[in-house]
Design a protein around this motif. Structure first.
Motif, PDB file in Angstrom:
ATOM      1  N   VAL A   1       0.855  -1.186   0.000  1.00 54.53           N
ATOM      2  CA  VAL A   1       0.000   0.000   0.000  1.00 54.53           C
ATOM      3  C   VAL A   1       0.894   1.240   0.000  1.00 54.53           C
ATOM      4  O   VAL A   1       1.801   1.352   0.835  1.00 54.53           O
ATOM      5  N   ALA A   2       0.633   2.153  -0.931  1.00 49.78           N
ATOM      6  CA  ALA A   2       1.382   3.410  -0.967  1.00 49.78           C
ATOM      7  C   ALA A   2       0.776   4.378   0.045  1.00 49.78           C
ATOM      8  O   ALA A   2      -0.447   4.487   0.170  1.00 49.78           O
ATOM      9  N   VAL A   3       1.652   5.067   0.776  1.00 51.95           N
ATOM     10  CA  VAL A   3       1.234   6.040   1.787  1.00 51.95           C
ATOM     11  C   VAL A   3       1.945   7.355   1.505  1.00 51.95           C
ATOM     12  O   VAL A   3       3.169   7.365   1.293  1.00 51.95           O
ATOM     13  N   GLN A   4       1.184   8.442   1.517  1.00 48.43           N
ATOM     14  CA  GLN A   4       1.783   9.755   1.298  1.00 48.43           C
ATOM     15  C   GLN A   4       1.439  10.698   2.448  1.00 48.43           C
ATOM     16  O   GLN A   4       0.268  10.859   2.798  1.00 48.43           O
ATOM     17  N   PHE A   5       2.474  11.301   3.016  1.00 47.06           N
ATOM     18  CA  PHE A   5       2.339  12.331   4.044  1.00 47.06           C
ATOM     19  C   PHE A   5       2.502  13.697   3.376  1.00 47.06           C
ATOM     20  O   PHE A   5       3.337  13.851   2.474  1.00 47.06           O
ATOM     21  N   ASP A   6       1.758  14.670   3.862  1.00 50.34           N
ATOM     22  CA  ASP A   6       1.860  16.009   3.290  1.00 50.34           C
ATOM     23  C   ASP A   6       3.201  16.668   3.601  1.00 50.34           C
ATOM     24  O   ASP A   6       3.734  17.430   2.796  1.00 50.34           O
ATOM     25  N   GLN A   7       3.742  16.378   4.765  1.00 51.26           N
ATOM     26  CA  GLN A   7       4.987  17.033   5.173  1.00 51.26           C
ATOM     27  C   GLN A   7       5.780  16.149   6.123  1.00 51.26           C
ATOM     28  O   GLN A   7       5.258  15.173   6.672  1.00 51.26           O
ATOM     29  N   MET A   8       7.029  16.503   6.308  1.00 51.18           N
ATOM     30  CA  MET A   8       7.909  15.852   7.265  1.00 51.18           C
ATOM     31  C   MET A   8       8.451  16.956   8.174  1.00 51.18           C
ATOM     32  O   MET A   8       9.429  17.615   7.854  1.00 51.18           O
ATOM     33  N   SER A   9       7.814  17.121   9.326  1.00 49.67           N
ATOM     34  CA  SER A   9       8.147  18.244  10.203  1.00 49.67           C
ATOM     35  C   SER A   9       8.964  17.849  11.422  1.00 49.67           C
ATOM     36  O   SER A   9       9.602  18.700  12.043  1.00 49.67           O
ATOM     37  N   ASN A  10       8.934  16.557  11.763  1.00 45.74           N
ATOM     38  CA  ASN A  10       9.544  16.148  13.031  1.00 45.74           C
ATOM     39  C   ASN A  10      10.667  15.134  12.873  1.00 45.74           C
ATOM     40  O   ASN A  10      10.996  14.412  13.812  1.00 45.74           O
ATOM     41  N   GLY A  11      11.231  15.055  11.684  1.00 47.67           N
ATOM     42  CA  GLY A  11      12.424  14.225  11.524  1.00 47.67           C
ATOM     43  C   GLY A  11      12.236  12.926  10.776  1.00 47.67           C
ATOM     44  O   GLY A  11      13.208  12.344  10.294  1.00 47.67           O
ATOM     45  N   GLY A  12      11.022  12.419  10.665  1.00 47.63           N
ATOM     46  CA  GLY A  12      10.831  11.149   9.964  1.00 47.63           C
ATOM     47  C   GLY A  12       9.361  10.775   9.900  1.00 47.63           C
ATOM     48  O   GLY A  12       8.534  11.270  10.673  1.00 47.63           O
ATOM     49  N   LEU A  13       9.020   9.888   8.965  1.00 49.12           N
ATOM     50  CA  LEU A  13       7.647   9.420   8.794  1.00 49.12           C
ATOM     51  C   LEU A  13       7.608   7.926   9.081  1.00 49.12           C
ATOM     52  O   LEU A  13       8.521   7.185   8.700  1.00 49.12           O
ATOM     53  N   ARG A  14       6.524   7.475   9.708  1.00 53.04           N
ATOM     54  CA  ARG A  14       6.470   6.080  10.134  1.00 53.04           C
ATOM     55  C   ARG A  14       5.058   5.525  10.005  1.00 53.04           C
ATOM     56  O   ARG A  14       4.073   6.194  10.323  1.00 53.04           O
ATOM     57  N   VAL A  15       4.994   4.260   9.548  1.00 49.91           N
ATOM     58  CA  VAL A  15       3.769   3.455   9.590  1.00 49.91           C
ATOM     59  C   VAL A  15       4.091   2.260  10.469  1.00 49.91           C
ATOM     60  O   VAL A  15       5.040   1.518  10.191  1.00 49.91           O
TER      61      VAL A  15
ATOM     62  N   SER B   1       6.864  12.180  -5.540  1.00 51.82           N
ATOM     63  CA  SER B   1       5.681  12.943  -5.160  1.00 51.82           C
ATOM     64  C   SER B   1       6.028  14.424  -5.105  1.00 51.82           C
ATOM     65  O   SER B   1       6.958  14.814  -4.395  1.00 51.82           O
ATOM     66  N   ALA B   2       5.264  15.222  -5.854  1.00 52.27           N
ATOM     67  CA  ALA B   2       5.498  16.666  -5.843  1.00 52.27           C
ATOM     68  C   ALA B   2       4.766  17.354  -4.704  1.00 52.27           C
ATOM     69  O   ALA B   2       5.040  18.511  -4.398  1.00 52.27           O
ATOM     70  N   ASP B   3       3.839  16.640  -4.066  1.00 51.82           N
ATOM     71  CA  ASP B   3       2.997  17.251  -3.027  1.00 51.82           C
ATOM     72  C   ASP B   3       3.261  16.705  -1.631  1.00 51.82           C
ATOM     73  O   ASP B   3       2.457  16.909  -0.719  1.00 51.82           O
ATOM     74  N   GLY B   4       4.333  15.970  -1.455  1.00 55.54           N
ATOM     75  CA  GLY B   4       4.608  15.412  -0.133  1.00 55.54           C
ATOM     76  C   GLY B   4       5.677  14.343  -0.203  1.00 55.54           C
ATOM     77  O   GLY B   4       6.562  14.364  -1.056  1.00 55.54           O
TER      78      GLY B   4
END
Length: 255
Positions: A125-139, A186-189
């Motif tokens: 499953v592809a997951v897209q976050f709008d931004q990365m503000s706190n150092g990293g993204l996690r599922v 991704s150009a939006d996130g």
């Protein structure tokens, strides 16, 4: 009998012979003419046959050739039907619930991640976050039966994006070997593929040949590693933006 009378008789006989001879000659001439007339009729018949042959072998009308040429030109101009293509996949917003636990550490601030974009992708499953503000993204999913927390991260290493899945065994205190995952343009996130399967009851992720399962999934914009004091408290201030979704919520959006 006198000589004159004999002479007359001879003359009459000679005249009669001449008449009969002339009649015979005239009959032959008539027969020849009839034969010639018959031949002429036959010739006329042959002429009719020739005319019929000419009618059977005559060339098709000029407009037929013209029509045929037009059809051929039209066939050449017809474009082939487009090839079947797969339908375009459109990302769908997955609304997330707030973190039910929050934080008890005074140095930690937990905010609500309201949504992420998700869509089916090769390998998961592809997951897209709008931004990365706190150092990293996690599922992340937490398999309480096997006491293993599995997490798939996207983070920056210098100017380069990195992505992998790993896990932490709560019983042994050991981390699972990481496995790389796919980063998407991704150009939006920020988007990447999480190797998970989803149904109405469970979300599952396979790692190291073992499948881990949970009834919910956690999405967070947070640092992957933090510094902890010996008593387990945070050594520095930490910000996390977190959202939760059940397997049912995710399966309905992906359906």
């Amino acid at each position: 009998m006198t000589i004159d009378r004999v002479s007359r008789r001879r003359q009459s006989a000679l005249l009669l012979a001449l008449v009969l001879f002339g009649a015979a000659c005239g009959g032959g001439t008539s027969t020849t003419a009839d034969e010639g007339s018959g031949e002429s009729a036959d010739t006329s018949g042959d002429g009719d046959d020739g005319a019929g042959a000419d009618e059977g072998t005559e060339d098709p009308p000029a407009d037929t050739d013209s029509d045929t040429g037009t059809e051929e030109e039209t066939e050449e101009e017809v474009e082939p039907p487009p090839e079947d293509t797969e339908p375009e996949i459109v990302p769908v917003a997955l609304a997330l619930d707030p973190d039910p636990v929050g934080s008890t550490d005074p140095l930690e601030t937990v905010n609500h991640l309201e949504s992420v974009l998700v869509w089916p992708a090769e390998g998961g499953v592809a997951v897209q976050f709008d931004q990365m503000s706190n150092g990293g993204l996690r599922v992340e999913l937490r398999d309480d039966a096997q006491m293993v927390d599995v997490f798939c991260d996207l983070y920056m290493s210098g100017d380069v994006q990195m992505s992998n899945c790993s896990g932490f065994n709560r019983e042994t205190g050991l981390f699972l070997d990481p496995e790389e995952t796919t980063i998407l343009d991704s150009a939006d996130g920020y988007a990447y593929v999480v190797p998970m399967m989803v149904d109405a009851s469970y979300v599952s992720i396979s790692l190291g040949g073992v499948t881990y399962m949970a009834q919910s999934i956690i999405f967070s914009d947070a640092p992957g590693m933090v510094q902890i004091n010996p008593d387990g408290s945070l050594a520095n201030e930490v910000f996390r933006t977190i959202g939760h979704a059940t397997a049912l919520m995710l399966s309905e959006v992906l359906a």
